[in-house]
Design a protein around this motif. Structure first.
Motif, mmCIF file in Angstrom:
data_model
loop_
_atom_site.group_PDB
_atom_site.id
_atom_site.type_symbol
_atom_site.label_atom_id
_atom_site.label_comp_id
_atom_site.label_asym_id
_atom_site.label_seq_id
_atom_site.Cartn_x
_atom_site.Cartn_y
_atom_site.Cartn_z
ATOM 1 N N ASN A 9 0.843 -1.207 0.000
ATOM 2 C CA ASN A 9 0.000 0.000 0.000
ATOM 3 C C ASN A 9 0.872 1.248 0.000
ATOM 4 O O ASN A 9 1.975 1.263 0.542
ATOM 5 C CB ASN A 9 -0.928 0.010 1.219
ATOM 6 N N TRP A 10 0.330 2.307 -0.585
ATOM 7 C CA TRP A 10 1.029 3.590 -0.676
ATOM 8 C C TRP A 10 0.780 4.434 0.572
ATOM 9 O O TRP A 10 -0.339 4.478 1.084
ATOM 10 C CB TRP A 10 0.538 4.378 -1.885
ATOM 11 N N TYR A 11 1.826 5.107 1.025
ATOM 12 C CA TYR A 11 1.749 6.043 2.139
ATOM 13 C C TYR A 11 2.489 7.310 1.744
ATOM 14 O O TYR A 11 3.376 7.287 0.893
ATOM 15 C CB TYR A 11 2.379 5.464 3.409
ATOM 16 N N ALA A 12 2.140 8.403 2.386
ATOM 17 C CA ALA A 12 2.818 9.674 2.136
ATOM 18 C C ALA A 12 2.852 10.484 3.416
ATOM 19 O O ALA A 12 1.995 10.340 4.287
ATOM 20 C CB ALA A 12 2.086 10.456 1.045
ATOM 21 N N CYS A 13 3.845 11.331 3.510
ATOM 22 C CA CYS A 13 3.923 12.293 4.594
ATOM 23 C C CYS A 13 3.713 13.660 3.945
ATOM 24 O O CYS A 13 4.552 14.120 3.168
ATOM 25 C CB CYS A 13 5.288 12.207 5.277
ATOM 26 N N VAL A 14 2.563 14.260 4.220
ATOM 27 C CA VAL A 14 2.210 15.522 3.586
ATOM 28 C C VAL A 14 3.169 16.625 4.057
ATOM 29 O O VAL A 14 3.881 16.447 5.049
ATOM 30 C CB VAL A 14 0.728 15.883 3.841
ATOM 31 N N PRO A 15 3.211 17.751 3.356
ATOM 32 C CA PRO A 15 4.208 18.781 3.674
ATOM 33 C C PRO A 15 4.249 19.257 5.127
ATOM 34 O O PRO A 15 5.310 19.664 5.602
ATOM 35 C CB PRO A 15 3.829 19.922 2.726
#
Length: 84
Positions: free
Chosen positions: A28-34
């Motif tokens: 699964n994809w994860y991100a840390c927003v700005p």
């Protein structure tokens, strides 16, 4: 903000602007927003581009109580972050 694709990092290891797949969670994809909040992108469509960047749709909304500000809302398009 230009994001950075990372490999072999758990979600809690991501830094602001990072995004990547986590193999331990079925890829699964994860991100840390700005602003540093963590986004799980499993409910989003993710398109990978030839250069390794991604575009996510629909927009990304991350809320976290007790934080100031309590939410971040925006887009990740071809690896570039843009807030709404």
């Amino acid at each position: 903000m230009q994001g950075r694709r990372v490999y072999d990092k758990a979600p809690h290891e991501l830094e602001p602007g990072d995004y990547g797949r986590w193999d331990a969670d079925k890829g699964n994809w994860y991100a840390c927003v700005p602003d540093g909040k963590l986004a799980n992108l499993t409910a989003h469509a993710v398109v990978e581009h030839e250069d390794g960047s991604i575009t996510v749709s629909p927009s990304i909304l991350v809320t976290q109580s007790g934080e100031s500000p309590p939410e971040w809302h925006g887009f990740l398009e071809r690896g570039a972050w843009r807030s709404v």
